[in-house]
Design a protein around this motif. Structure first.
Motif: not given
Length: 513
Positions: A70, A73-75, A78
């Motif tokens: 959560s 995840r995006n970090h 990327f």
């Protein structure tokens, strides 16, 4: 007796049926318990809204899993995507500007890693990491292993023991959700890598490795915050190899494994909406109402989940490193496949590190009982420091150290007459395999009981042990051991098939060549 001893097919089919029925029953019970008790007070704090269109809530008791998929995840997507793209661009333009495509890869990875870490954690964190690197590099120049080891353990103690850990964390300014985790992960793994560098430098015959070599090794972004730990000799050889050709179907294999990891993530997400295996052990009133066999299934499922989590986490990172032409440590072996303490590890990188620099270094061939005892004690002392000294870690380390040595003691006793004479002279290989599997089943539950300490709580582990060993004896104890025995036999059969396949490949290989 040999691993190649076979059992009748009908016997194996019976084992499959028993194990399948037991797992189906355990899963159905957990689903029922999860649905009927969702309104309990303990559940309200760790079971949150999930799939509203299915009317299912989600178990969020595991902070680490929630963080990874959560907040983080995006970090991570990327940062790792940027790593792959940056490395690819540099490999395309490097021949045009005079760089060697293969041998300068480590420098490319280091530049991107430093930049990404600087953006996420700031200059003060980079400075702190460099300070640890400088200290360990300076010690490495002395070329005395015991000095390098003592210096590394002292550095590790400064972040694992208070108030020194909080004092160092105070140098890192700023505030975002992941700062504490990234701080302790980044510094801890940096120290382990620095120790590996120093110890490998002691082995170098001519001259020393450079400080830049240490920086390349330490600031490789996929491994920086969460591992796995590749020993310096392996990383240095692979990152500087000019050979960038891939094996046949290697990219296909990488793609398949990436899809498998994606499937595992989706599977865990499904489980968390139907099986609240992490929240149930926190409600001791509910747990005490469970049957003995249900309690055993719950303990086993918790260890399986922890393996899946570790396999997914390391699998994602390993996929990226394999794209970089590295051969990283493999994900941990599934708890279902384990019946010996020697293979029990949830981080294969740390396990390889400990084996090379502590366990194998002290234990040599692992034949002597006293030398093995010293080797295991030293290994678990380092492990305790790595995990962070506390009562729970002390208990976990003691029992796992005991289990590892107990295996050696039993193996030594069984290799002596009259036991060895009876086994080799009066028993068939199949009967020997059956008897050994009984003891392996007992060992399997030792592994589970010793490791749920770290996953749940001491109270839950004590309750499981009491119910299975004391209150549940003999019916529940024998029922659980029989199901475990069936599982162990199926694992041994898989190992037998693999051994036969490897033997066949070894025979055919010279013919092909």
């Amino acid at each position: 007796m040999g691993i190649k001893s076979a059992l009748p097919k009908y016997e194996l089919y019976c084992y499959i049926a028993v194990l399948g029925l037991a797992l189906t029953w355990a899963t159905s019970w957990i689903i029922e318990a999860s649905s009927e008790n969702v309104g309990r007070k303990v559940f309200k704090s760790s079971v949150k809204p999930g799939w509203s269109y299915f009317g299912r809530k989600m178990d969020v008791a595991d902070f680490e899993w929630v963080m990874w998929f959560s907040t983080f995840r995006n970090h991570i997507l990327f940062a790792l995507s940027g790593h792959v793209i940056f490395a690819k661009i540099c490999s395309m333009i490097s021949p045009k500007i005079g760089f060697k495509p293969g041998q300068d890869r480590g420098m490319v990875y280091m530049v991107y890693g430093l930049f990404a870490i600087l953006i996420s954690m700031g200059w003060s964190f980079i400075t702190l990491i460099l300070a640890h690197c400088i200290i360990l590099y300076s010690v490495a120049l002395v070329k005395r292993k015991w000095i390098c080891f003592v210096a590394g353990l002292c550095s590790l103690a400064t972040i694992k023991i208070e108030p020194y850990g909080s004092w160092q964390a105070g140098f890192v300014t700023g505030s975002f959700d992941l700062q504490d985790i990234l701080f302790y992960g980044g510094v801890g793994f940096s120290i382990m890598r620095g120790m590996s560098f120093a110890l490998e430098n002691c082995e170098k015959k001519d001259g020393n490795y450079t400080f830049v070599d240490l920086l390349k090794y330490n600031f490789y972004l996929p491994f920086f915050y969460f591992g796995p730990v590749m020993t310096f000799d392996q990383f240095h050889a692979q990152a500087n190899s000019p050979n960038l050709t891939r094996k046949d179907r290697e990219m296909w294999d990488i793609t398949i494994k990436a899809l498998v990891h994606l499937g595992a993530i989706l599977m865990v997400d499904v489980f968390f909406h139907f099986l609240y295996i992490l929240t149930i052990p926190a409600d001791m009133k509910l747990v005490k109402q469970l049957t003995d066999c249900s309690l055993a299934g719950l303990a086993y499922s918790n260890l399986v989940y922890d393996w899946v989590k570790a396999a997914v986490m390391f699998g994602v990172i390993n996929t990226v490193s394999r794209l970089d032409h590295l051969d990283p440590p493999q994900p941990p072996k599934c708890i279902t496949m384990l019946y010996v303490f020697a293979e029990t590890h949830f981080d294969r990188g740390i396990n390889d590190w400990l084996c090379k620099y502590v366990y194998d270094y002290i234990g040599k061939d692992h034949e002597g009982i006293f030398r093995e005892l010293v080797a295991t004690i030293c290994t678990f002392i380092v492990t305790t420091l790595w995990l962070g000294p506390c009562e729970l870690v002390y208990i976990w380390s003691f029992f796992n150290c005991f289990g590892l040595n107990f295996e050696l003691w039993v193996a030594k006793i069984c290799s002596l007459p009259p036991i060895s004479t009876i086994e080799h002279g009066l028993m068939s290989e199949a009967m020997s395999r059956r008897i050994r599997s009984v003891f392996n089943a007992l060992n399997f539950w030792q592994i589970i009981l010793y490791n749920i300490l770290a996953l749940n709580s001491l109270d839950f582990a004590k309750l499981v042990a009491k119910r299975l060993i004391v209150k549940g004896f003999p019916l529940s104890t024998l029922a659980v051991l029989f199901v475990t025995y069936c599982g162990v036999q199926l694992v041994k059969e898989r190992e037998r098939q693999q051994a036969l396949q490897e033997e066949q490949e070894a025979v055919e290989k010279p013919k092909i060549e």
